[in-house]
Structure formats: structure tokens, C-alpha cells
Design a protein around this motif. Structure first.
Motif, PDB file in Angstrom:
ATOM      1  N   LYS A   1      -8.573  13.840  -6.886  1.00  0.00           N
ATOM      2  CA  LYS A   1      -7.873  12.573  -7.067  1.00  0.00           C
ATOM      3  C   LYS A   1      -8.650  11.527  -6.285  1.00  0.00           C
ATOM      4  O   LYS A   1      -8.940  11.720  -5.102  1.00  0.00           O
ATOM      5  N   TYR A   2      -8.984  10.436  -6.949  1.00  0.00           N
ATOM      6  CA  TYR A   2      -9.628   9.326  -6.252  1.00  0.00           C
ATOM      7  C   TYR A   2      -8.618   8.188  -6.186  1.00  0.00           C
ATOM      8  O   TYR A   2      -8.129   7.724  -7.213  1.00  0.00           O
ATOM      9  N   TYR A   3      -8.286   7.771  -4.964  1.00  0.00           N
ATOM     10  CA  TYR A   3      -7.300   6.709  -4.760  1.00  0.00           C
ATOM     11  C   TYR A   3      -8.000   5.358  -4.653  1.00  0.00           C
ATOM     12  O   TYR A   3      -8.881   5.164  -3.814  1.00  0.00           O
TER      13      TYR A   3
ATOM     14  N   GLU B   1       2.057   9.935 -13.262  1.00  0.00           N
ATOM     15  CA  GLU B   1       0.711  10.040 -13.825  1.00  0.00           C
ATOM     16  C   GLU B   1       0.798  10.132 -15.343  1.00  0.00           C
ATOM     17  O   GLU B   1       1.631  10.854 -15.878  1.00  0.00           O
TER      18      GLU B   1
ATOM     19  N   SER C   1      -0.020   4.279  -0.906  1.00  0.00           N
ATOM     20  CA  SER C   1      -0.760   5.525  -0.784  1.00  0.00           C
ATOM     21  C   SER C   1      -0.283   6.313   0.436  1.00  0.00           C
ATOM     22  O   SER C   1      -0.233   5.786   1.542  1.00  0.00           O
TER      23      SER C   1
ATOM     24  N   GLY D   1      -2.261   2.546  -3.833  1.00  0.00           N
ATOM     25  CA  GLY D   1      -1.599   3.695  -4.434  1.00  0.00           C
ATOM     26  C   GLY D   1      -1.993   4.077  -5.844  1.00  0.00           C
ATOM     27  O   GLY D   1      -1.457   5.014  -6.401  1.00  0.00           O
TER      28      GLY D   1
ATOM     29  N   ASN E   1      -1.796   8.539   1.974  1.00  0.00           N
ATOM     30  CA  ASN E   1      -2.975   9.231   2.451  1.00  0.00           C
ATOM     31  C   ASN E   1      -3.253   9.021   3.933  1.00  0.00           C
ATOM     32  O   ASN E   1      -3.458   7.911   4.383  1.00  0.00           O
TER      33      ASN E   1
ATOM     34  N   PHE F   1      -4.383   5.812  -8.597  1.00  0.00           N
ATOM     35  CA  PHE F   1      -5.364   6.893  -8.505  1.00  0.00           C
ATOM     36  C   PHE F   1      -5.846   7.341  -9.878  1.00  0.00           C
ATOM     37  O   PHE F   1      -5.194   7.137 -10.891  1.00  0.00           O
TER      38      PHE F   1
ATOM     39  N   ASP G   1      -9.224   8.216   0.675  1.00  0.00           N
ATOM     40  CA  ASP G   1      -9.270   7.852  -0.742  1.00  0.00           C
ATOM     41  C   ASP G   1      -9.576   9.033  -1.655  1.00  0.00           C
ATOM     42  O   ASP G   1      -9.831   8.852  -2.833  1.00  0.00           O
TER      43      ASP G   1
ATOM     44  N   ASP H   1       5.518   9.948  -7.308  1.00  0.00           N
ATOM     45  CA  ASP H   1       4.378   9.360  -8.021  1.00  0.00           C
ATOM     46  C   ASP H   1       4.479   9.706  -9.505  1.00  0.00           C
ATOM     47  O   ASP H   1       5.226  10.593  -9.905  1.00  0.00           O
TER      48      ASP H   1
ATOM     49  N   ASN I   1       0.856  -1.169   0.000  1.00  0.00           N
ATOM     50  CA  ASN I   1       0.000   0.000   0.000  1.00  0.00           C
ATOM     51  C   ASN I   1       0.896   1.225   0.000  1.00  0.00           C
ATOM     52  O   ASN I   1       1.437   1.605   1.027  1.00  0.00           O
TER      53      ASN I   1
ATOM     54  N   HIS J   1      -7.156  10.976 -11.581  1.00  0.00           N
ATOM     55  CA  HIS J   1      -7.041  12.410 -11.310  1.00  0.00           C
ATOM     56  C   HIS J   1      -7.740  13.183 -12.424  1.00  0.00           C
ATOM     57  O   HIS J   1      -7.431  12.985 -13.598  1.00  0.00           O
TER      58      HIS J   1
END
Length: 170
Positions: A102-104, A146, A26, A108, A28, A110, A69, A144, A24, A112
Motif C-alpha cells: 500500500k502506498y499512502y 477501497e 492516515s 489518507g 501510519n 492510498f 507512506d 477505510d 490527515n 494498493h
């Protein structure tokens, strides 16, 4: 078209590899926030992108996490669109100012989505509507990546690109 297909296949493969890794990544924690600084690069696509060879730039992004999340982002930066040598070889610039969510997913990964404005840096370019949906993953707690589509639209059409943002989180 080949670039879009290659980018989609590569990003999907990397996302599934990270999702299956069991880690994991993330960063967050509800109620926290952080900044990131990123290198942005891309390739123009579509009819309005024909005169451009590549895109290079950078951005600073702030993210607030109201839930583990969900992230709320504000992003600003600079993108340089280089013309192909057959079109004179110079470049134009844009300053995109975007806000998004951003939705996780677990581990990790996501999604965006961002909306905002892109301010042209040359005289007469003006300000255009900008949007940028993308998918990404946390490489580690500090980095990260993207893959995203960026559209800059005005009455003359849409300047589109497929690009990437590699960011350092602090």
C-alpha cells in the motif's frame, strides 16, 4: 461498462473530496502494524463474468508499516460468486490469499496492489493466480474503504470483477 465508469467516477470524486479536506486521516506510524476485517462486494465484468450476478465475501488483512507512506499487507478471505438465475442460480466460492503493498499519498489516500492465489472451494476448481489493484482512503482512524479490480486467472481465462472493501481497523 457502465458499472466501471460509474465506479471510477464515484471513487475519484470521493478521493479528491477527502484529499482536499485538509485532514490527515492516515493511521501510519512507522514500525507499527494492525489488522482489519472487511466486507467485500463486487460486480463481475468481462466475458467470463457473464454467468455471475454479484460477489459477496469478507476478508482479514494484516498490515505492517515499515515507513509512514508504505504498508506491506497479507490478506485472506472468502468470496462467493452468485450465478444468475438463468444459469441455475447457485454459486461458487474462492479463498483468495494475497500479499501486497500500500502506498499512502497525503491525507489518507492510498494505492494498493496485491498478488497471490485464489483457491476454488468446489471440487475440480483448483488454484488460480489472483491479482487486485485498487485505490482507497481512510474514512477515519478505524475505517477505510477501497475500490478495486480483482482478477482470478487460470488456463480457462480470467474471472474479473470491480468491487469494494469496507474495513474496520483494529
Amino acid at each position: 461498462m457502465k458499472i466501471i465508469i460509474l465506479t471510477a467516477l464515484l471513487s475519484t470524486g470521493m478521493l479528491f473530496a477527502f484529499a482536499q479536506s485538509g485532514r490527515n486521516l492516515s493511521p501510519n506510524v512507522t514500525g507499527t502494524s494492525h489488522f482489519s476485517i472487511g466486507l467485500e462486494t463486487g460486480f463481475p465484468i468481462g466475458e467470463n463474468g457473464k454467468p455471475y450476478s454479484s460477489i459477496l465475501g469478507g476478508s482479514l488483512q494484516y498490515e505492517y508499516l515499515p515507513a509512514s507512506d508504505l504498508g506491506i499487507t497479507v490478506n485472506g478471505g472468502y468470496l462467493n460468486y452468485a450465478f444468475k438465475s438463468s444459469y441455475g442460480g447457485s454459486s461458487i466460492g474462492f479463498v483468495p490469499l494475497l500479499a501486497g503493498v500500500k502506498y499512502y499519498f497525503n491525507r489518507g489516500v492510498f494505492f494498493h496492489a496485491q498478488l497471490g492465489a485464489a483457491i476454488g472451494t468446489a471440487r475440480g476448481q483448483g488454484t488460480s493466480f489472483a491479482y487486485a489493484p485498487g485505490i482507497g482512503f481512510a474514512i477515519s482512524q478505524k475505517f477505510d474503504a477501497e475500490i478495486k479490480y480483482m482478477g482470478i486467472s487460470n488456463s480457462g481465462g480470467t474471472l474479473s470483477d470491480v468491487g469494494a472493501r469496507i474495513a474496520y481497523n483494529f
